[in-house]
Design a protein around this motif. Structure first.
Motif, PDB file in Angstrom:
ATOM      1  N   GLY A   1       0.806  -1.229   0.000  1.00 12.48           N
ATOM      2  CA  GLY A   1       0.000   0.000   0.000  1.00 12.48           C
ATOM      3  C   GLY A   1       0.831   1.267   0.000  1.00 12.48           C
ATOM      4  N   ASP A   2       2.067   1.176   0.505  1.00 12.01           N
ATOM      5  CA  ASP A   2       2.929   2.350   0.568  1.00 12.01           C
ATOM      6  C   ASP A   2       3.673   2.627  -0.738  1.00 12.01           C
TER       7      ASP A   2
ATOM      8  N   HIS B   1      -0.770   6.711  -4.172  1.00 14.86           N
ATOM      9  CA  HIS B   1      -0.306   5.533  -3.447  1.00 14.86           C
ATOM     10  C   HIS B   1      -1.254   4.354  -3.637  1.00 14.86           C
ATOM     11  N   MET B   2      -0.698   3.153  -3.586  1.00 13.75           N
ATOM     12  CA  MET B   2      -1.488   1.946  -3.839  1.00 13.75           C
ATOM     13  C   MET B   2      -2.488   1.681  -2.709  1.00 13.75           C
ATOM     14  N   ARG B   3      -2.329   2.400  -1.574  1.00 12.79           N
ATOM     15  CA  ARG B   3      -3.299   2.235  -0.487  1.00 12.79           C
ATOM     16  C   ARG B   3      -4.676   2.771  -0.882  1.00 12.79           C
ATOM     17  N   LYS B   4      -4.730   3.507  -1.998  1.00 11.93           N
ATOM     18  CA  LYS B   4      -6.016   4.000  -2.511  1.00 11.93           C
ATOM     19  C   LYS B   4      -6.827   2.873  -3.154  1.00 11.93           C
ATOM     20  N   PHE B   5      -6.170   1.705  -3.342  1.00 13.02           N
ATOM     21  CA  PHE B   5      -6.854   0.575  -3.972  1.00 13.02           C
ATOM     22  C   PHE B   5      -7.004  -0.554  -2.957  1.00 13.02           C
ATOM     23  N   LYS B   6      -7.921  -1.478  -3.277  1.00 12.80           N
ATOM     24  CA  LYS B   6      -8.160  -2.591  -2.362  1.00 12.80           C
ATOM     25  C   LYS B   6      -7.630  -3.885  -2.970  1.00 12.80           C
ATOM     26  N   ASP B   7      -7.414  -4.857  -2.107  1.00 16.37           N
ATOM     27  CA  ASP B   7      -6.967  -6.178  -2.564  1.00 16.37           C
ATOM     28  C   ASP B   7      -7.975  -6.729  -3.582  1.00 16.37           C
ATOM     29  N   ASN B   8      -7.463  -7.326  -4.648  1.00 16.25           N
ATOM     30  CA  ASN B   8      -8.276  -7.928  -5.726  1.00 16.25           C
ATOM     31  C   ASN B   8      -8.988  -6.908  -6.615  1.00 16.25           C
ATOM     32  N   ASP B   9      -8.624  -5.628  -6.487  1.00 16.06           N
ATOM     33  CA  ASP B   9      -9.204  -4.614  -7.388  1.00 16.06           C
ATOM     34  C   ASP B   9      -8.752  -4.856  -8.830  1.00 16.06           C
ATOM     35  N   THR B  10      -9.616  -4.456  -9.759  1.00 15.56           N
ATOM     36  CA  THR B  10      -9.213  -4.404 -11.168  1.00 15.56           C
ATOM     37  C   THR B  10      -8.925  -2.939 -11.487  1.00 15.56           C
ATOM     38  N   ILE B  11      -7.749  -2.675 -12.046  1.00 12.07           N
ATOM     39  CA  ILE B  11      -7.374  -1.294 -12.385  1.00 12.07           C
ATOM     40  C   ILE B  11      -7.167  -1.199 -13.896  1.00 12.07           C
ATOM     41  N   VAL B  12      -7.957  -0.317 -14.524  1.00  9.53           N
ATOM     42  CA  VAL B  12      -7.816  -0.096 -15.968  1.00  9.53           C
ATOM     43  C   VAL B  12      -6.864   1.080 -16.186  1.00  9.53           C
TER      44      VAL B  12
ATOM     45  N   GLU C   1      -9.994   8.054 -14.723  1.00  6.26           N
ATOM     46  CA  GLU C   1      -9.644   9.405 -14.273  1.00  6.26           C
ATOM     47  C   GLU C   1      -8.155   9.669 -14.468  1.00  6.26           C
ATOM     48  N   PRO C   2      -7.789  10.864 -14.963  1.00  4.62           N
ATOM     49  CA  PRO C   2      -6.369  11.173 -15.081  1.00  4.62           C
ATOM     50  C   PRO C   2      -5.707  11.241 -13.705  1.00  4.62           C
ATOM     51  N   HIS C   3      -4.559  10.636 -13.580  1.00  5.86           N
ATOM     52  CA  HIS C   3      -3.809  10.551 -12.319  1.00  5.86           C
ATOM     53  C   HIS C   3      -4.576   9.757 -11.240  1.00  5.86           C
ATOM     54  N   GLY C   4      -5.615   9.053 -11.625  1.00  8.61           N
ATOM     55  CA  GLY C   4      -6.295   8.158 -10.689  1.00  8.61           C
ATOM     56  C   GLY C   4      -7.312   8.822  -9.787  1.00  8.61           C
ATOM     57  N   PRO C   5      -7.785   8.066  -8.777  1.00 10.69           N
ATOM     58  CA  PRO C   5      -8.919   8.535  -7.975  1.00 10.69           C
ATOM     59  C   PRO C   5      -8.581   9.598  -6.929  1.00 10.69           C
ATOM     60  N   ASP C   6      -7.317   9.799  -6.606  1.00 11.60           N
ATOM     61  CA  ASP C   6      -6.947  10.779  -5.578  1.00 11.60           C
ATOM     62  C   ASP C   6      -7.012  12.194  -6.158  1.00 11.60           C
ATOM     63  N   ARG C   7      -7.088  13.196  -5.289  1.00 10.90           N
ATOM     64  CA  ARG C   7      -7.164  14.585  -5.747  1.00 10.90           C
ATOM     65  C   ARG C   7      -5.862  15.320  -5.461  1.00 10.90           C
ATOM     66  N   MET C   8      -5.539  16.298  -6.328  1.00  8.83           N
ATOM     67  CA  MET C   8      -4.380  17.183  -6.165  1.00  8.83           C
ATOM     68  C   MET C   8      -3.054  16.412  -6.141  1.00  8.83           C
ATOM     69  N   VAL C   9      -3.024  15.252  -6.802  1.00  9.50           N
ATOM     70  CA  VAL C   9      -1.765  14.517  -6.900  1.00  9.50           C
ATOM     71  C   VAL C   9      -1.564  14.036  -8.333  1.00  9.50           C
ATOM     72  N   THR C  10      -0.290  13.885  -8.695  1.00  9.69           N
ATOM     73  CA  THR C  10       0.030  13.276  -9.982  1.00  9.69           C
ATOM     74  C   THR C  10       0.121  11.754  -9.783  1.00  9.69           C
ATOM     75  N   THR C  11       0.217  11.017 -10.878  1.00 13.25           N
ATOM     76  CA  THR C  11       0.261   9.555 -10.788  1.00 13.25           C
ATOM     77  C   THR C  11       1.432   9.074  -9.926  1.00 13.25           C
ATOM     78  N   CYS C  12       2.561   9.799  -9.985  1.00 13.72           N
ATOM     79  CA  CYS C  12       3.728   9.368  -9.215  1.00 13.72           C
ATOM     80  C   CYS C  12       3.514   9.549  -7.714  1.00 13.72           C
ATOM     81  N   GLN C  13       2.537  10.419  -7.355  1.00  7.14           N
ATOM     82  CA  GLN C  13       2.248  10.643  -5.919  1.00  7.14           C
ATOM     83  C   GLN C  13       1.063   9.814  -5.442  1.00  7.14           C
TER      84      GLN C  13
ATOM     85  N   GLU D   1       5.738   2.918  -8.849  1.00  5.86           N
ATOM     86  CA  GLU D   1       6.547   1.811  -8.304  1.00  5.86           C
ATOM     87  C   GLU D   1       5.845   0.481  -8.568  1.00  5.86           C
ATOM     88  N   MET D   2       4.517   0.493  -8.497  1.00  7.63           N
ATOM     89  CA  MET D   2       3.758  -0.714  -8.825  1.00  7.63           C
ATOM     90  C   MET D   2       3.985  -1.091 -10.291  1.00  7.63           C
ATOM     91  N   MET D   3       4.034  -0.053 -11.160  1.00  2.00           N
ATOM     92  CA  MET D   3       4.296  -0.308 -12.582  1.00  2.00           C
ATOM     93  C   MET D   3       5.722  -0.845 -12.774  1.00  2.00           C
TER      94      MET D   3
END
Lengths: 248, 222
Positions: free
Chosen positions: A29-30, A87-98, A73-85, A35-37
């Motif tokens: 999650g951290d 964090h995977m803690r925004k996702f849950k175990d077994n999530d599908t990410i497009v 969503e561009p840069h994912g579901p978090d607000r005021m952050v870029t993709t590099c900022q 880094e996940m990529m």
């Protein structure tokens, strides 16, 4: 954390792309999204497969290199952050990410998740500067008194990192938030007023030439902007443009 | 039209100005229509004035029609251009995460309103033109109230009108306040403008719907 990644793969600009699925395990999650990529790419390289290409540079949210449309969503579901900022803690175990590249006619895909964002450079080159005499007689910028509110607004506009999230989020693929930020940062300062009439017209003309869509004020750009660039900048650009047309 | 579509900001301003003009017209239209519920004689009087005053008929009416045509033609032009700006669509697009439905679907609410306008023109404008210019009937300042109430006798027409008013409210909920942003107005007055626009966007279509429903349930007994 175990995830199912659905990633857009495209060999080059001339080849048709498609979504491919990549199950991945052991994600912490951290970790940041990039880094996940990296973990995914190390797995792919170990298996002798082609790694997924994606843009990145500073990895601290200031360069504007990273992009990625994450779950719509561009840069994912978090607000005021870029993709590099992000964090995977925004996702849950077994999530599908497009994961897809930013989509716009003016941002053609180069490979996989990398798009050509030089259209922004050309808009900037059309007028996003001030002409300063650097012959040795330059007046110190601080010698000109500037209203605090104007200086602050100009600074907020200048915080735009040109990542293209505004275009990616807009249902019309409009580049008005980017262009208006670049127009505003100069329009608010006395140094920028000298070329203001030509600047706004040239930058808007270039923006239109690049094939970006029309702004319909949905406000999606402002919500998704990692730097919080305000819609007030678009209103300011509209005013600047109309006033420039009246002045000729 | 081609000159108006040269720049994306000019296109925005044309949409905003024509839209604001139509918003103003809606207010005037509602003011006259509500008298059909509260004062039928006044309704007849005002309708007769609107139908026979040369300034209204030969200047304001063509301007109104031009405003409607410019607004919907430009709306379709923008929609086509915007679709071309993203040739390959997203596999997953979460539009609801960053913008309300009404702002993302102006073309849907607009198309429904346009279809409604066709019916509305057929119901009232074509009828008026036929009455006055084709059949050359004499002036009758007392006919408007009965003609209007009669129109809302069928359930299907009342339902279609009410559905259209709901879509009109959705269209105005984004369009009214948005037109100020398009013209460069985003300042300390913006929260007040947004609030007023939201109230207007709901109150006027709701009022129109109440008028239609009222006449449906209160037919003139022959």
């Amino acid at each position: 954390m175990k995830l199912n990644l659905k990633i857009w793969r495209q060999k080059d600009a001339n080849t048709k792309g498609q979504i491919k699925e990549y199950p991945i395990d052991g994600i912490d999650g951290d970790m940041s999204f990039l880094e996940m990529m990296d973990v995914l790419n190390e797995d792919l390289i170990a298996k002798g497969e082609e790694p997924v290409e994606f843009d990145h540079d500073c990895r601290e949210g200031i360069c504007g290199s990273c992009s990625l449309q994450i779950n719509g969503e561009p840069h994912g579901p978090d607000r005021m952050v870029t993709t590099c900022q992000l964090h995977m803690r925004k996702f849950k175990d077994n999530d599908t990410i497009v994961i897809e590249p930013f989509r716009a006619k003016a941002f053609p895909v180069i490979k996989d998740l990398i798009v050509d964002r030089t259209a922004f450079d050309r808009i900037q080159q059309a007028g996003g500067y001030i002409s300063v005499n650097t012959s040795g007689h330059t007046v110190d910028a601080n010698a000109i008194p500037i209203n605090k509110e104007d200086a602050d607004d100009s600074f907020y506009a200048a915080a735009c990192i040109g990542c293209g999230a505004c275009v990616a989020a807009c249902k019309n693929a409009s580049a008005m938030l980017f262009t208006s930020a670049k127009v505003s940062q100069y329009a608010l300062l006395p140094q920028g007023r000298i070329e203001a009439v030509e600047r706004v017209q040239n930058m808007v003309r270039q923006m239109d030439l690049e094939g970006f869509g029309n702004c319909t004020n949905t406000g999606a750009c402002e919500v998704e902007c990692p730097k919080g660039i305000s819609l007030e900048n678009i209103a300011r650009m509209n005013r600047e443009y109309l006033s420039a047309k009246v002045k000729g | 039209m081609s000159g108006l579509t040269k720049s994306s900001i000019a296109r925005k301003v044309v949409m905003a100005l024509s839209g604001l003009f139509l918003v103003l017209f809606l207010g005037q239209h509602f003011t006259i229509n509500i008298t059909s519920v509260i004062a039928p004689d006044t309704f007849n009087e005002w309708s007769h004035f609107m139908g026979y005053n040369p300034l209204v008929q030969y200047l304001l009416q063509p301007i109104l029609i031009a405003g409607v045509v410019v607004h919907f033609v430009m709306g379709f032009v923008l929609e086509i251009q915007n679709n071309k700006a993203r040739v390959i669509k997203y596999v997953k697009y979460n539009g609801g995460a960053n913008a309300p439905w009404v702002s993302r679907n102006m073309i849907i609410s607009g198309a429904v309103i346009l279809a409604f306008l066709a019916l509305h023109f057929y119901d009232f404008w074509v009828h008026e033109m036929t009455y006055k210019y084709i059949e050359s009937n004499p002036e009758d300042p007392t006919r408007y109230y009965a003609e209007t109430v009669e129109k809302f006798e069928p359930v299907w027409r009342t339902v279609l009108y009410v559905i259209s008013f709901v879509l009109l409210a959705l269209h105005l909920l984004h369009g009214f306040a948005s037109s100020f942003q398009s013209m460069g107005v985003n300042n300390k007055y913006t929260p007040g403008i947004k609030k007023f626009a939201r109230i207007y966007a709901i109150a006027i279509p709701l009022g129109f719907a109440i008028i239609a429903i009222y006449h449906h349930f209160n037919p003139i007994t022959h």
